[in-house]
Design a protein around this motif. Sequence first.
Motif, PDB file in Angstrom:
ATOM      1  N   TRP A  78      42.880  38.646  32.557  1.00  0.00           N
ATOM      2  CA  TRP A  78      42.926  38.308  33.925  1.00  0.00           C
ATOM      3  C   TRP A  78      42.321  39.322  35.041  1.00  0.00           C
ATOM      4  O   TRP A  78      43.412  39.895  35.082  1.00  0.00           O
ATOM      5  CB  TRP A  78      44.747  38.294  34.455  1.00  0.00           C
ATOM      6  N   ASP A  92      46.568  35.276  26.258  1.00  0.00           N
ATOM      7  CA  ASP A  92      47.401  34.915  28.288  1.00  0.00           C
ATOM      8  C   ASP A  92      47.454  33.118  27.957  1.00  0.00           C
ATOM      9  O   ASP A  92      48.194  33.366  28.711  1.00  0.00           O
ATOM     10  CB  ASP A  92      46.098  35.884  28.452  1.00  0.00           C
ATOM     11  N   ARG A  93      46.269  32.866  27.688  1.00  0.00           N
ATOM     12  CA  ARG A  93      46.222  31.306  28.395  1.00  0.00           C
ATOM     13  C   ARG A  93      47.341  30.687  27.856  1.00  0.00           C
ATOM     14  O   ARG A  93      48.300  30.376  28.587  1.00  0.00           O
ATOM     15  CB  ARG A  93      45.297  30.749  27.270  1.00  0.00           C
ATOM     16  N   TYR A  95      41.016  37.119  38.599  1.00  0.00           N
ATOM     17  CA  TYR A  95      41.922  35.470  37.946  1.00  0.00           C
ATOM     18  C   TYR A  95      42.298  35.230  38.991  1.00  0.00           C
ATOM     19  O   TYR A  95      43.403  34.817  40.055  1.00  0.00           O
ATOM     20  CB  TYR A  95      42.738  35.988  37.183  1.00  0.00           C
ATOM     21  N   LEU A 125      44.535  33.247  40.062  1.00  0.00           N
ATOM     22  CA  LEU A 125      46.280  32.823  39.299  1.00  0.00           C
ATOM     23  C   LEU A 125      46.496  31.264  40.729  1.00  0.00           C
ATOM     24  O   LEU A 125      47.421  30.765  40.195  1.00  0.00           O
ATOM     25  CB  LEU A 125      46.910  33.487  39.095  1.00  0.00           C
ATOM     26  N   SER A 170      44.275  36.256  43.439  1.00  0.00           N
ATOM     27  CA  SER A 170      43.777  36.566  42.289  1.00  0.00           C
ATOM     28  C   SER A 170      44.627  37.536  42.266  1.00  0.00           C
ATOM     29  O   SER A 170      44.611  38.206  43.049  1.00  0.00           O
ATOM     30  CB  SER A 170      41.909  35.988  42.823  1.00  0.00           C
TER      31      SER A 170
END
Length: 405
Positions: A169, A117-118, A172, A174, A159
């Motif tokens: 996530w 995901d990163r 998360y 974002l 988030s």
Amino acid sequence: MAQKGSPQLMYGLNRSFILQCIREHGTISRSRISRLTGISMPTVTGIVDRLVSEDIVKETGKGESTGGRRPTLVCYNLDYGRVIGVDLGSEKVKIAVADLGGHIITLGEKSIWSWDDRSKLEKVIEGIEEVLREIPNYDPLRSALGVGVPGVVDYKSGSVSFAPLFPSWQNYPLREILETELKIPAYLDNDVYAAAWGEYSFGAAKEAKSSLFILVSRGIGSGLITDGKIYRGATGAAGEIGYTLVDRSNLHMNFGEKGCLESLCSTSAMASKAKEAVKRGESPLLKQLCNDDISALTPEIVCQAAIQNDPVASAIVEESREYLAVAIANAVSIVNPEMIVLGGDLAGLPDVEELFVEPLKALIKSHVSHFPTITLSSLTTNAVIYGAIVFALDLIQERLVGTAI
């Protein structure tokens, strides 16, 4: 900070109303702005003159006379800034640049496929940065970002609390990450809410007082617009129609497992069923259309075969639309929308009117007390992008008001 009833607050409110009026009506005179908003003519004149001096609004010539001098017309300066709309998927991201009227200037896709995901997010940020570098005279103070995210989003904090396609996530931050990396304000929301908002703002649902947008792609979701607002539910997860059950025998299964709606009639489910059929040797036509490469079977190929009356493909399409009809009929009975808009990948399938839309109408009509208009998205596969653009436009307008108070 402006206090209640203070001149600063009143100026900000009036400026906001006037900007919104110009944005909604396009080319307009100061006197008409005054009539539509109920704000006095001297106040309108003062605020519009300031907006012109700030280059946010521009004068465009003279209007028709109604008995006196011809009025000077003004309009939003669509080139004052730029907004970026993002449709975030699990394997690719769509990124659009639009002017302040929401007209798309550039639209592109970038692969973000990764097991991590990163790494996906890094590729998303790289893609947005590439787009920003290509904007002539780019000014971050005159720009904003809107993002449609495939998951449950707290739109106030930005988030992500739950995103099946991005399992790491959970709560998360974002929006915070994007704003830190890109140095522009961002607004995040669920991707189907974005699609519903895009259709309401620019598409087929523009004149509807209430509309239910149903996105059928790899997953299935819905977004309800009523009285000009997105219905979010108690925790911001309203509209997850893809997780609804259509058979009591599936009650023993876990949330999101096989048996929920999207496992039965999403476009990816259609492709999966076709692949299994070809493996069993049941459809020579499907095998031929994918050039003997089962991995290349797509829902588009399934529809092509169904149009050619292939029995296997026809059965897959029929089963998918019947499950979808059950879900839509139930949704209509619960929320009573004026309009149903079908979008996502479904809207781009070949012969979709013949294979899905018209049969769905026939299936649903006798099972609801109020039969709504059922139509395809006029924005087809770009509804999420347009919704994200509107989110960013609203953010720009807030900034244009806030910086002047």
